[in-house]
Design an enzyme around this catalytic site. Structure first.
Site, short mmCIF file in Angstrom:
data_model
loop_
_atom_site.label_atom_id
_atom_site.label_comp_id
_atom_site.label_asym_id
_atom_site.label_seq_id
_atom_site.Cartn_x
_atom_site.Cartn_y
_atom_site.Cartn_z
N ASP A 151 54.40 -28.98 -13.37
CA ASP A 151 54.15 -29.46 -14.98
C ASP A 151 54.00 -30.57 -15.21
O ASP A 151 54.05 -31.46 -14.62
CB ASP A 151 55.41 -28.51 -15.40
CG ASP A 151 55.08 -27.71 -16.68
OD1 ASP A 151 54.33 -28.47 -17.74
OD2 ASP A 151 55.12 -26.61 -17.02
N HIS A 222 49.14 -28.62 -18.72
CA HIS A 222 50.48 -28.81 -17.93
C HIS A 222 50.23 -29.44 -16.62
O HIS A 222 50.92 -28.81 -15.63
CB HIS A 222 51.30 -27.35 -17.87
CG HIS A 222 51.75 -26.82 -18.85
ND1 HIS A 222 52.98 -27.17 -19.64
CD2 HIS A 222 51.44 -25.86 -19.87
CE1 HIS A 222 53.35 -26.70 -20.55
NE2 HIS A 222 52.47 -25.72 -20.91
N GLU A 284 49.00 -22.65 -22.62
CA GLU A 284 49.23 -23.96 -23.48
C GLU A 284 48.37 -25.05 -23.12
O GLU A 284 48.81 -26.13 -22.81
CB GLU A 284 50.55 -24.35 -23.45
CG GLU A 284 51.36 -23.25 -24.11
CD GLU A 284 52.99 -23.35 -23.95
OE1 GLU A 284 53.79 -23.23 -24.67
OE2 GLU A 284 53.64 -24.07 -23.02
C1 ACM Z 1 55.02 -20.56 -21.08
O1 ACM Z 1 56.09 -20.26 -21.63
N1 ACM Z 1 54.30 -21.53 -21.38
C2 ACM Z 1 54.31 -19.63 -20.25
#
Ligand code: ACM
Length: 521
Positions: A151, A222, A284
């Site tokens: 991440d 991410h 995201e």
């Molecule tokens: C997430 O909670 N971004 C999958």
């Protein structure tokens, strides 16, 4: 017992499986017998007289029948996995000197995907703690560990030829304390990573407990930790591994080098993890850095929102060439999910319905029911209260199948998973606190039938919690947090359910626009 078995018929009395008991088992069940011996405090030398483990193909593959007569116990499973699950039931019956009651328990899971996601990116978890996490999940008859390996805040998998991922990307110099609104930091370096051998050990340990480890390397967003290690993978930004929570705008570029980076990572992941499904994240992903990117003209893309679909198609065909399928978050529904993808539906309840209606296989994990980082109560002593209120009763009430689906649509729902995001879980003890006993309730939602009886669940939970005490689990007491559970230095930002639902509504506008026919590539 937790999760509640399909049926129980008891005739009165019990069988004392004492220190003299012997253990006999069918061919192919030696490893399951070893797991049982590890878990209970009886020597169980081989031989007849006491307990017999058997394969009975008339049981469902993951099902079992546990029959106790005055002369002994027979545990017959549809496969070694079924016997393993019966052994977990037996563990619970034998706990604290208990004796299996005379009669018969017949049991099988409702769903094939009974998962838990562990985020080892936000806070690294050492291998022995991951193994313990798996053991506890398997004790609750869960069978998938989704391992969130990378991440913005940390890259946790060593990849040959890309050494800086772990030299640089696995470490951050400081960590945000509590919710973003407070902008507090601890000033302490944090990090760690897994070697290929570490991960193989995790995979093997999980396999012995019939748990499939589904790895996830989040891309093309991410990914700030990777860009921090290799700025040439980004879009002109260079900087450190992210120290704050939230979503980084520093995403992957679409150069040949960036694509070969992703392929190297995925090939390496596939060499370690036998799972058919390989997570590529896809959630995201801000497009800010792709606005005006030279990649657009070079690749003939009309705009920045076309980048992720283009990228996902390439990763999906690469994984297909290795015999694997994409596992990705529900943003992929509108950002290019191949028809074979399995969707992790997280943005509230809607994406589960949309994905199933569009014909995708789906794993339900709506945040408001399955995100175990969300707060367990409004007690001021809860550590870092974030998200909506998600009590034990709320998790218990969760049904992976939304009420408005036809049977054909519902058949696409493989099951569900609880997601343990670790921004605010700095230690395995904190992970225990946030995970249990809510994961006990979740285990019933995915293993047991759709009926719910919360008072009866609480009655069964009471001895189960004593068992968790013996296993050393730092679960949240039903009476509320202990003084030592508070984390006053890491304040939270609790949300109301109506506020979150409104936010989810906005976040999933893409799905409503595409509700009739999801874009497939
Ligand atoms: C997430 O909670 N971004 C999958």
């Amino acid at each position: 017992m937790i999760p509640r078995p399909t049926s129980e018929q008891f005739t009165g009395g019990s069988f004392a499986l004492g220190p003299g008991a012997r253990l006999a088992f069918d061919e192919g069940l030696g490893a399951v017998a070893d797991r049982l011996r590890d878990a209970i405090s009886l020597p169980l030398p081989p031989g007849d007289g006491g307990l017999r483990l058997a394969i009975d193909r008339s049981q469902p593959p993951e099902g079992y029948a546990l029959s106790t007569a005055p002369h002994g116990v027979v545990l017959a499973g549809g496969s070694p996995a079924g016997v393993f699950y019966g052994a977990q039931t037996l563990r619970q019956l034998l706990f604290d000197g208990g004796e299996p009651p005379l009669g018969r328990i017949v049991d099988a899971p409702r769903f094939r995907w009974r998962g838990v996601m562990l985020d080892v990116a936000r806070h690294f978890m050492p291998v022995p703690d991951v193994l313990r996490f798996i053991d506890l999940a398997a004790f609750h008859k869960l069978n998938v560990l989704h391992l969130h390996l990378t991440d913005d805040q940390g890259w946790r998998i060593e990849v040959p030829g890309w050494e800086r991922l772990t030299e640089v990307g696995a470490w951050r110099s400081s960590t945000m304390l509590g919710a973003r609104v407070h902008a507090r930091y601890d000033g302490q370096p944090h990090g760690g990573y897994y070697t290929a051998d570490d991960l193989r050990r995790i995979v093997a340990y999980a396999a012995e407990r019939f748990v499939t480890v589904v790895p996830e390397v989040d891309m093309p967003g991410h990914l700030q930790a990777a860009v921090a290690a290799y700025p040439e993978l980004g879009n002109g930004w260079s900087g450190p591994v992210r120290q704050s929570w939230g979503i980084s705008t520093h995403v992957l570029n679409m150069s040949d080098r960036a694509l070969s980076f992703c392929r190297d990572v995925l090939a390496h992941v596939c060499s370690i993890f036998p799972s058919e499904l390989i997570g590529i994240g896809g959630d995201e992903c801000p497009v800010d850095e792709w606005v005006g990117s030279p990649d657009l003209a070079r690749l003939g893309l009309a705009g920045p929102s076309d980048v992720q679909p283009w990228f996902t198609a390439r990763m999906a065909s690469f994984l297909a060439s290795l015999g694997r399928r994409v596992y990705g978050w529900d943003e992929l529904l509108t950002r290019g999910a191949p028809p074979s993808a399995v969707i992790a539906a997280w943005r509230g309840p809607l994406p589960t319905t949309v994905a199933a209606r569009a014909g995708y296989d789906v794993v339900a994990c709506p945040d408001i029911s399955c995100y175990l980082d969300y707060r367990q109560s409004d007690d001021p002593g809860e550590p870092t209260p974030v998200g909506t209120l998600l009590t034990l009763a709320d998790v218990y009430a969760f049904d992976p199948i939304p009420p408005d689906l036809t049977a054909t649509e519902a058949a696409h729902i493989q099951g569900a998973q609880a997601n343990v995001w670790t921004e605010h879980m700095e230690s395995p003890r904190r992970v225990d606190y946030m995970t249990y006993p809510r994961l006990c309730a979740f285990a019933e939602a995915v293993w047991s039938g759709p009926e719910r009886d919360y008072p009866a669940f609480l009655e069964r939970l009471e001895p189960h919690l004593r068992h968790l005490d013996t296993l050393g689990v730092n679960y949240r007491p039903l009476s509320g947090p202990r003084p030592g559970d508070a984390r006053p230095g890491a304040p939270g930002n609790p949300r109301t359910l109506p506020d979150r639902l409104a936010e989810l509504d906005e976040m999933t506008a893409d799905l409503r626009l595409h509700q009739i026919r999801v874009r497939q590539i």
